[in-house]
Scaffold this active site. Sequence first.
Site, PDB file in Angstrom:
ATOM      1  N   CYS A  86       3.670  50.337 -12.661  1.00  0.00           N
ATOM      2  CA  CYS A  86       2.911  51.196 -13.579  1.00  0.00           C
ATOM      3  C   CYS A  86       2.342  50.385 -14.745  1.00  0.00           C
ATOM      4  O   CYS A  86       1.218  50.633 -15.205  1.00  0.00           O
ATOM      5  CB  CYS A  86       3.798  52.311 -14.113  1.00  0.00           C
ATOM      6  SG  CYS A  86       4.494  53.389 -12.846  1.00  0.00           S
ATOM      7  N   THR A  87       3.107  49.420 -15.218  1.00  0.00           N
ATOM      8  CA  THR A  87       2.644  48.580 -16.327  1.00  0.00           C
ATOM      9  C   THR A  87       1.368  47.836 -15.941  1.00  0.00           C
ATOM     10  O   THR A  87       0.403  47.780 -16.716  1.00  0.00           O
ATOM     11  CB  THR A  87       3.749  47.580 -16.727  1.00  0.00           C
ATOM     12  OG1 THR A  87       4.910  48.309 -17.144  1.00  0.00           O
ATOM     13  CG2 THR A  87       3.291  46.676 -17.860  1.00  0.00           C
TER      14      THR A  87
END
Length: 213
Positions: free
Chosen positions: A45-46
């Site tokens: 997600c980062t």
Amino acid sequence: MPLQIGDIAPDFTAETTEGPISFHNWIGNNWCVFFSHPKDYTPVCTTELGEVARLKGEFAQRNAKVIAISVDPLKDHKGWTKDIEETQKCSVAYPLIADPERKVATLYGMIHPNASDTFTVRSVFVIDPAKKVRLIITYPASTGRNFLEILRVVDSLQLTDQYKVATPVNWKDGEDVIISPALKDEAQLKQLFPKGYRVVKPYLRFTPQPNKK
């Protein structure tokens, strides 16, 4: 019934990292890329949110706004944003929706119980200025998305809304497009496609992209 292409995107109010929003009002007369991520402070997600931050200008050139959502609380979003900016060398200049009660995630069918009954899957919705859903893609949690593909689809949707064409496999902006098989009249074809066209089969006709010089 699950949300489908052509449906009106459900409206909602929510808290975001840029303040409270009413979704339809926030979209305004723009296109929208609305995407969910499973959880804050996670590696895939980062990288995804960092990539969207870097591509925000590309989306803006297409009159498209971007907005993310997960079931994490607002304070986690704000803390994690600092990590994204540090590790991905970007500025996260778009809102992240906090949905700890999972109201929006449930509304959009972002929680798939057989995958996880707690976290959202990686859903993407492209919504047009009329608030219609034009694209739905769902990825598993382990696979990061290709947001260049999302840009490509926005290009295709905007082009095919304006002209009587479709885009072929692996098409990219600037490449030849396919003339709608419904067009038969030769005079109309010459008028609509002054650059000409080539016939592979009666139903398969290519022409240069109409909005390019």
